[in-house]
Design a protein around this motif. Structure first.
Motif, PDB file in Angstrom:
ATOM      1  N   UNK A 140     -11.224  28.187  43.379  1.00  0.00           N
ATOM      2  CA  UNK A 140      -9.819  28.353  42.999  1.00  0.00           C
ATOM      3  C   UNK A 140      -9.645  28.775  41.540  1.00  0.00           C
ATOM      4  N   UNK A 141     -10.640  28.480  40.701  1.00  0.00           N
ATOM      5  CA  UNK A 141     -10.531  28.881  39.292  1.00  0.00           C
ATOM      6  C   UNK A 141     -10.541  30.404  39.129  1.00  0.00           C
ATOM      7  N   UNK A 142     -11.059  31.099  40.144  1.00  0.00           N
ATOM      8  CA  UNK A 142     -11.085  32.562  40.097  1.00  0.00           C
ATOM      9  C   UNK A 142      -9.848  33.175  40.749  1.00  0.00           C
ATOM     10  N   UNK A 143      -8.853  32.348  40.998  1.00  0.00           N
ATOM     11  CA  UNK A 143      -7.603  32.840  41.553  1.00  0.00           C
ATOM     12  C   UNK A 143      -6.841  33.689  40.556  1.00  0.00           C
ATOM     13  N   UNK A 144      -6.091  34.642  41.080  1.00  0.00           N
ATOM     14  CA  UNK A 144      -5.247  35.489  40.230  1.00  0.00           C
ATOM     15  C   UNK A 144      -4.038  34.657  39.816  1.00  0.00           C
ATOM     16  N   UNK A 145      -3.895  34.411  38.548  1.00  0.00           N
ATOM     17  CA  UNK A 145      -2.852  33.500  38.084  1.00  0.00           C
ATOM     18  C   UNK A 145      -1.503  34.185  37.860  1.00  0.00           C
ATOM     19  N   UNK A 146      -1.539  35.445  37.487  1.00  0.00           N
ATOM     20  CA  UNK A 146      -0.290  36.164  37.210  1.00  0.00           C
ATOM     21  C   UNK A 146       0.209  36.888  38.459  1.00  0.00           C
TER      22      UNK A 146
END
Length: 198
Positions: A70-76
């Protein structure tokens, strides 16, 4: 960040679009499985197994990566990317369906060429020799975009295109062998997957 295709109510939107986009693919696979069973040995399409199994492994790995990293999720702009993924899936499926119509009975999930098979140069086939494979790759990209995860996207971009490049090599050898100069001439006028590039 939990993958959006598994969160309510976005899951309903995603899986409805997924079912619509991929539904025709199940018929293509069923037809191809039957065709593969009817032939033996060297007459079988050597790219069928790697293409089908390879796609399944890649898609499973991409979904797993979205859940495990989940840390590699697209945040924007997650919602925008999610919706863009669904739109890309729909557009790619429309192109695949167009290709089904253009080739008619000659659209097969396994490489088979009739001796009297015509070279189709209408619709998307005026520009590309394999627009259905271009659409299939984009369909995978749309699917994984909706998971808004960089690892998932990387897995699809790295491993799906080579599967189709291998299939194209097998298919073009068969088409050249069976259709001869007509297909060779067609090859000089068209690109394989990307207009004007390859």
């Amino acid at each position: 960040m939990f993958p959006l295709p598994f969160t309510w109510p976005l899951a309903l939107l995603f899986w409805a679009a997924f079912a619509w986009a991929f539904w025709p693919e199940f018929f293509v696979l069923r037809k191809a499985r039957r065709a593969q069973r009817r032939v033996e040995g060297d007459a079988r399409d050597p790219s069928y197994g790697p293409l089908v199994i390879g796609q399944q492994i890649v898609v499973f790995s991409a979904v797993l990566a979205a859940a495990k990293f989940p840390r590699l999720g697209m945040r924007d702009h997650r919602a925008t990317v999610f919706l863009a993924g669904i739109l890309v899936m729909i557009v790619a499926s429309l192109l695949r369906r167009h290709c089904f119509r253009m080739l008619g009975r000659d659209f097969q999930g396994a490489v088979t060429v009739r001796p009297d098979q015509p070279v189709v140069e209408r619709g998307a086939y005026r520009i590309l020799r394999h627009p259905s494979y271009s659409a299939a790759i984009v369909l995978h990209v749309g699917f994984v975009l909706a998971f808004t995860n960089w690892a998932s996207l990387a897995i699809v971009l790295l491993f799906v295109p080579p599967l189709f490049v291998y299939r194209i090599g097998v298919e073009e050898r068969a088409l050249q062998q069976r259709l001869g100069n007509a297909y060779a001439s067609y090859m000089t006028r068209t690109s394989r997957l990307i207009p004007g590039v390859w």
